[in-house]
Design a protein around this motif. Structure first.
Motif, PDB file in Angstrom:
ATOM      1  N   CYS A  61      43.257  48.116  36.166  1.00 19.57           N
ATOM      2  CA  CYS A  61      41.383  46.709  36.671  1.00 19.57           C
ATOM      3  C   CYS A  61      40.531  47.609  37.834  1.00 19.57           C
ATOM      4  O   CYS A  61      40.907  47.811  39.516  1.00 19.57           O
ATOM      5  CB  CYS A  61      42.301  45.519  36.647  1.00 19.57           C
ATOM      6  SG  CYS A  61      40.604  44.392  36.722  1.00 19.57           S
ATOM      7  N   CYS A  90      43.312  39.431  36.474  1.00 13.72           N
ATOM      8  CA  CYS A  90      42.299  38.494  37.083  1.00 13.72           C
ATOM      9  C   CYS A  90      40.979  37.996  36.779  1.00 13.72           C
ATOM     10  O   CYS A  90      40.436  37.186  37.585  1.00 13.72           O
ATOM     11  CB  CYS A  90      42.131  39.409  38.679  1.00 13.72           C
ATOM     12  SG  CYS A  90      41.173  40.153  38.283  1.00 13.72           S
ATOM     13  N   CYS A 109      41.091  44.583  40.444  1.00 13.00           N
ATOM     14  CA  CYS A 109      42.696  44.401  40.625  1.00 13.00           C
ATOM     15  C   CYS A 109      43.667  44.813  41.183  1.00 13.00           C
ATOM     16  O   CYS A 109      44.737  45.406  41.868  1.00 13.00           O
ATOM     17  CB  CYS A 109      43.506  42.962  40.567  1.00 13.00           C
ATOM     18  SG  CYS A 109      43.689  42.391  38.844  1.00 13.00           S
TER      19      CYS A 109
HETATM   20 ZN   LIG Z   1      42.535  42.346  37.488  1.00  8.56          ZN
END
Ligand SMILES: [Zn+2]
Length: 187
Positions: A123, A103, A126
């Protein structure tokens, strides 16, 4: 603070035979006489081809290829690391926040991630899980199991020649990339 330009295969897990890599560095005269050898690392004097295959952007009056004394590390020389048993992540004071490869969010917790480069972490934006070695470090880190370290070549100062990257690709059968980080520990 000492810095280095590192060259490494694009695949973090790649552990190619180092012999053809050494041969390529010697053929282009990037590597000169051996300076030191430890388990997993061989250090060389810069050869006559070093300044030809490492292309400096401007004038670099500080370039020095000889040690001034026994403990001197502030001169251009090189080390070949590996193959290491697992991929290592080299960072430095100029390393910025890496991006999630999915992302593109910048990750604030990168220093914690760098401590355990193989641990899978989500993450925060995302939720894609990836390892520190898989993040996009934008040439501000070095990653791999086999790396060529060009010491005292600082960020933005110089880049490897196409001929050098081609020779390394032909030596291992895959593409190489490069990035800057702090100089590795002695020798
Ligand atoms: Zn991400």
């Amino acid at each position: 603070m000492n810095g280095s330009l590192y060259l490494f295969p694009v695949t973090p897990e790649a552990a190619p035979d180092p012999a053809p890599v050494h041969a390529a560095l010697e053929a282009l005269q990037v590597a000169g006489a051996p300076l030191a050898e430890t388990a997993g690392k061989r250090v060389f004097r810069a050869g006559e081809g070093f300044a030809r295959e490492v292309i400096f952007a401007g004038c670099s009056p500080h370039l020095r290829f000889e040690a001034a004394h026994a403990d001197d590390r502030d001169f251009c020389h090189l080390a070949v690391h590996g193959p290491l048993s697992t991929p290592r992540l080299f960072t430095g004071p100029q390393t910025g926040r890496p991006r999630c490869p999915s992302c593109r969010t910048r990750l604030d917790d990168w220093r914690e991630r760098a401590i355990a480069p193989l641990s899978a972490l989500p993450c925060p934006a995302c939720a894609v899980t990836c390892r520190a070695i898989d993040l996009d470090w934008r040439q501000q880190a070095a990653i791999g199991r086999l790396l060529v370290e060009l010491r005292n070549v600082f960020p933005g100062e110089a880049t490897p020649s196409d001929r050098l990257l081609t020779a390394l690709r032909e030596a291992v059968g895959s593409d190489w990339r490069y990035g800057w980080a702090a100089m590795s520990e002695a020798p």
